[in-house]
Motif scaffolding. Sequence first.
Motif, PDB file in Angstrom:
ATOM      1  N   VAL A 278       0.838  -1.204   0.000  1.00 15.08           N
ATOM      2  CA  VAL A 278       0.000   0.000   0.000  1.00 15.08           C
ATOM      3  C   VAL A 278       0.869   1.249   0.000  1.00 15.08           C
ATOM      4  O   VAL A 278       0.606   2.214  -0.737  1.00 15.08           O
ATOM      5  N   ARG A 279       1.934   1.260   0.830  1.00 15.77           N
ATOM      6  CA  ARG A 279       2.832   2.406   0.869  1.00 15.77           C
ATOM      7  C   ARG A 279       3.497   2.638  -0.480  1.00 15.77           C
ATOM      8  O   ARG A 279       3.607   3.779  -0.953  1.00 15.77           O
ATOM      9  N   GLU A 280       3.948   1.570  -1.104  1.00 15.39           N
ATOM     10  CA  GLU A 280       4.613   1.696  -2.399  1.00 15.39           C
ATOM     11  C   GLU A 280       3.653   2.226  -3.457  1.00 15.39           C
ATOM     12  O   GLU A 280       4.029   3.060  -4.289  1.00 15.39           O
ATOM     13  N   GLU A 281       2.406   1.763  -3.413  1.00 14.77           N
ATOM     14  CA  GLU A 281       1.423   2.244  -4.378  1.00 14.77           C
ATOM     15  C   GLU A 281       1.092   3.714  -4.133  1.00 14.77           C
ATOM     16  O   GLU A 281       0.976   4.500  -5.085  1.00 14.77           O
ATOM     17  N   ASP A 282       0.954   4.110  -2.878  1.00 14.42           N
ATOM     18  CA  ASP A 282       0.690   5.521  -2.571  1.00 14.42           C
ATOM     19  C   ASP A 282       1.850   6.409  -3.021  1.00 14.42           C
ATOM     20  O   ASP A 282       1.636   7.499  -3.560  1.00 14.42           O
ATOM     21  N   LYS A 283       3.069   5.942  -2.813  1.00 14.57           N
ATOM     22  CA  LYS A 283       4.231   6.716  -3.255  1.00 14.57           C
ATOM     23  C   LYS A 283       4.258   6.837  -4.775  1.00 14.57           C
ATOM     24  O   LYS A 283       4.608   7.890  -5.321  1.00 14.57           O
ATOM     25  N   ARG A 284       3.866   5.771  -5.450  1.00 11.80           N
ATOM     26  CA  ARG A 284       3.819   5.821  -6.911  1.00 11.80           C
ATOM     27  C   ARG A 284       2.791   6.853  -7.380  1.00 11.80           C
ATOM     28  O   ARG A 284       3.051   7.646  -8.298  1.00 11.80           O
ATOM     29  N   GLU A 285       1.627   6.864  -6.734  1.00 11.52           N
ATOM     30  CA  GLU A 285       0.578   7.814  -7.116  1.00 11.52           C
ATOM     31  C   GLU A 285       0.994   9.255  -6.799  1.00 11.52           C
ATOM     32  O   GLU A 285       0.708  10.169  -7.574  1.00 11.52           O
ATOM     33  N   ILE A 286       1.666   9.467  -5.669  1.00 11.44           N
ATOM     34  CA  ILE A 286       2.151  10.809  -5.323  1.00 11.44           C
ATOM     35  C   ILE A 286       3.169  11.284  -6.350  1.00 11.44           C
ATOM     36  O   ILE A 286       3.157  12.440  -6.781  1.00 11.44           O
ATOM     37  N   SER A 287       4.048  10.388  -6.761  1.00 14.31           N
ATOM     38  CA  SER A 287       5.062  10.766  -7.750  1.00 14.31           C
ATOM     39  C   SER A 287       4.436  11.099  -9.098  1.00 14.31           C
ATOM     40  O   SER A 287       4.983  11.879  -9.877  1.00 14.31           O
ATOM     41  N   GLU A 288       3.265  10.510  -9.374  1.00 16.56           N
ATOM     42  CA  GLU A 288       2.602  10.740 -10.659  1.00 16.56           C
ATOM     43  C   GLU A 288       1.700  11.971 -10.616  1.00 16.56           C
ATOM     44  O   GLU A 288       1.678  12.768 -11.562  1.00 16.56           O
ATOM     45  N   PHE A 289       0.946  12.144  -9.525  1.00 14.46           N
ATOM     46  CA  PHE A 289      -0.060  13.205  -9.470  1.00 14.46           C
ATOM     47  C   PHE A 289       0.315  14.368  -8.547  1.00 14.46           C
ATOM     48  O   PHE A 289      -0.319  15.425  -8.603  1.00 14.46           O
ATOM     49  N   PHE A 291       1.468  15.393  -4.296  1.00 18.71           N
ATOM     50  CA  PHE A 291       0.900  15.095  -2.983  1.00 18.71           C
ATOM     51  C   PHE A 291      -0.503  15.683  -2.811  1.00 18.71           C
ATOM     52  O   PHE A 291      -1.400  15.023  -2.278  1.00 18.71           O
ATOM     53  N   SER A 292      -0.724  16.916  -3.254  1.00 19.19           N
ATOM     54  CA  SER A 292      -2.014  17.579  -3.039  1.00 19.19           C
ATOM     55  C   SER A 292      -3.153  16.826  -3.711  1.00 19.19           C
ATOM     56  O   SER A 292      -4.216  16.606  -3.110  1.00 19.19           O
ATOM     57  N   LYS A 293      -2.946  16.413  -4.962  1.00 21.68           N
ATOM     58  CA  LYS A 293      -3.984  15.682  -5.682  1.00 21.68           C
ATOM     59  C   LYS A 293      -4.210  14.310  -5.048  1.00 21.68           C
ATOM     60  O   LYS A 293      -5.357  13.859  -4.890  1.00 21.68           O
ATOM     61  N   TRP A 294      -3.137  13.650  -4.691  1.00 23.37           N
ATOM     62  CA  TRP A 294      -3.256  12.343  -4.023  1.00 23.37           C
ATOM     63  C   TRP A 294      -4.045  12.476  -2.727  1.00 23.37           C
ATOM     64  O   TRP A 294      -4.937  11.669  -2.450  1.00 23.37           O
ATOM     65  N   LEU A 295      -3.746  13.494  -1.949  1.00 23.55           N
ATOM     66  CA  LEU A 295      -4.431  13.700  -0.668  1.00 23.55           C
ATOM     67  C   LEU A 295      -5.913  13.990  -0.899  1.00 23.55           C
ATOM     68  O   LEU A 295      -6.779  13.503  -0.164  1.00 23.55           O
ATOM     69  N   GLU A 296      -6.216  14.758  -1.918  1.00 22.38           N
ATOM     70  CA  GLU A 296      -7.600  15.088  -2.246  1.00 22.38           C
ATOM     71  C   GLU A 296      -8.402  13.826  -2.569  1.00 22.38           C
ATOM     72  O   GLU A 296      -9.565  13.685  -2.174  1.00 22.38           O
ATOM     73  N   LEU A 297      -7.772  12.888  -3.273  1.00 22.54           N
ATOM     74  CA  LEU A 297      -8.465  11.663  -3.687  1.00 22.54           C
ATOM     75  C   LEU A 297      -8.573  10.645  -2.563  1.00 22.54           C
ATOM     76  O   LEU A 297      -9.524   9.857  -2.522  1.00 22.54           O
ATOM     77  N   CYS A 298      -7.607  10.630  -1.641  1.00 26.29           N
ATOM     78  CA  CYS A 298      -7.505   9.539  -0.671  1.00 26.29           C
ATOM     79  C   CYS A 298      -7.695   9.934   0.781  1.00 26.29           C
ATOM     80  O   CYS A 298      -7.720   9.058   1.645  1.00 26.29           O
ATOM     81  N   SER A 299      -7.816  11.218   1.081  1.00 22.85           N
ATOM     82  CA  SER A 299      -7.726  11.666   2.468  1.00 22.85           C
ATOM     83  C   SER A 299      -8.778  11.055   3.379  1.00 22.85           C
ATOM     84  O   SER A 299      -8.535  10.844   4.570  1.00 22.85           O
ATOM     85  N   ALA A 314       6.930  13.062   0.351  1.00 23.88           N
ATOM     86  CA  ALA A 314       6.734  13.867  -0.850  1.00 23.88           C
ATOM     87  C   ALA A 314       7.659  15.068  -0.876  1.00 23.88           C
ATOM     88  O   ALA A 314       8.260  15.400  -1.913  1.00 23.88           O
ATOM     89  N   ILE A 315       7.815  15.741   0.267  1.00 16.34           N
ATOM     90  CA  ILE A 315       8.718  16.902   0.348  1.00 16.34           C
ATOM     91  C   ILE A 315      10.158  16.479   0.095  1.00 16.34           C
ATOM     92  O   ILE A 315      10.892  17.108  -0.678  1.00 16.34           O
ATOM     93  N   ASP A 316      10.567  15.369   0.734  1.00 16.33           N
ATOM     94  CA  ASP A 316      11.942  14.904   0.604  1.00 16.33           C
ATOM     95  C   ASP A 316      12.275  14.509  -0.832  1.00 16.33           C
ATOM     96  O   ASP A 316      13.436  14.579  -1.263  1.00 16.33           O
ATOM     97  N   ASN A 317      11.232  14.101  -1.590  1.00 17.83           N
ATOM     98  CA  ASN A 317      11.480  13.614  -2.953  1.00 17.83           C
ATOM     99  C   ASN A 317      10.990  14.588  -4.026  1.00 17.83           C
ATOM    100  O   ASN A 317      10.984  14.238  -5.204  1.00 17.83           O
ATOM    101  N   GLY A 318      10.573  15.767  -3.622  1.00 12.32           N
ATOM    102  CA  GLY A 318      10.225  16.812  -4.594  1.00 12.32           C
ATOM    103  C   GLY A 318       8.845  16.648  -5.223  1.00 12.32           C
ATOM    104  O   GLY A 318       8.613  17.127  -6.338  1.00 12.32           O
ATOM    105  N   TYR A 319       7.912  15.970  -4.513  1.00 14.04           N
ATOM    106  CA  TYR A 319       6.556  15.765  -5.069  1.00 14.04           C
ATOM    107  C   TYR A 319       5.506  16.522  -4.288  1.00 14.04           C
ATOM    108  O   TYR A 319       4.320  16.230  -4.371  1.00 14.04           O
ATOM    109  N   ASN A 320       5.900  17.528  -3.504  1.00 17.94           N
ATOM    110  CA  ASN A 320       4.949  18.258  -2.665  1.00 17.94           C
ATOM    111  C   ASN A 320       4.303  19.400  -3.464  1.00 17.94           C
ATOM    112  O   ASN A 320       4.551  20.575  -3.212  1.00 17.94           O
ATOM    113  N   LYS A 321       3.497  19.042  -4.421  1.00 15.57           N
ATOM    114  CA  LYS A 321       2.844  20.069  -5.245  1.00 15.57           C
ATOM    115  C   LYS A 321       1.339  19.840  -5.271  1.00 15.57           C
ATOM    116  O   LYS A 321       0.857  18.773  -4.906  1.00 15.57           O
TER     117      LYS A 321
END
Length: 321
Positions: A278-289, A291-299, A314-321
């Motif tokens: 589950v963590r790996e899949e969430d990280k994959r989705e964050i990297s694609e969409f 963090f903000s969009k992922w959080l909106e869909l899954c929160s 997400a911040i550490d890997n540059g996906y915090n958008k």
Amino acid sequence: MIINTFENIINTREVSLESISFEIKKRLDELCSAYKAIMSLIPEDVNKLFSGHIFPYLESYNELENSINFLWCGLYKQALISLRSCFELGLVYIYFDRSNDSEVKIQEWMHSLEDTPFRKKIISGLSSISNIDLFFYNTEYKIRIDYLYSELSNYVHTCGYKYSISKLNRSNITVYNPDSFDLVEKYIEEIITILIMLFLLKYPIGMHFTPIDDKFGLNAPIGTFLQPDQAGLIKRVIPDRELRILEEICLNDPSALELAKWVNSQPDLSAEEWERQVREEDKREISEFGFSKWLELCSSNLGSDYKIEMKKWAIDNGYNK
């Protein structure tokens, strides 16, 4: 100057929904859901993926939904025309995959360079599949398929008054006709039941117990297998006599037995492995969409600590958008 206005169609839909029993509504929903679940049974591998081999089935399912929508709106002939397409395209898919190489056989047809095979050629191709041929030998379904195909084609070509809008509606505007509704509903039930049975005979692993989620989690194979709940749904729409015949054929199919044995021999996924996936899949989705969009869909399904953990990643890997 249109006589049969859109308001007539909407009104007919409302009358249909009020007039039809809960049992019939539930049956139509079950048939639609069961046929949709068949998609999980269709094999996907490196060669088939993106080949277009699944296209006839997808179109078949779309036409089923069209048929049901037309039925509710009192557009009975249109419902039968869409049902005929649903039936034909479902058979066409199995015909193209009769030798397990649909990704090759479908290409000319897929690119509109080859006509759709005629009814007799399709049925002959189905008979070349050993399990289907055995089913035909033990039942009347080969003759029945030919008859239903011909009957629905008569509606497409308006073969006289019997197959006309005038006969089905008995009016020059769209109205709810209980006799025509029952006629179409019975056709839908029989056609989808037949298609589901043929898919199971072509891919007999669908009749076996294959707890894919328990064994593979989010890394399950694409296609080929049904989840137990999908298999249960599909079996519920098949009449008892036919189900017994299918079980006799499919549960004794050597290749299906071997495949089911392989699935069930795999260890069940641990809770820790599920969590890791589950963590790996969430990280994959964050990297694609992001963090903000992922959080909106899954929160709504996440705890606050987990959200904080994923935001930090997400911040550490540059996906915090």
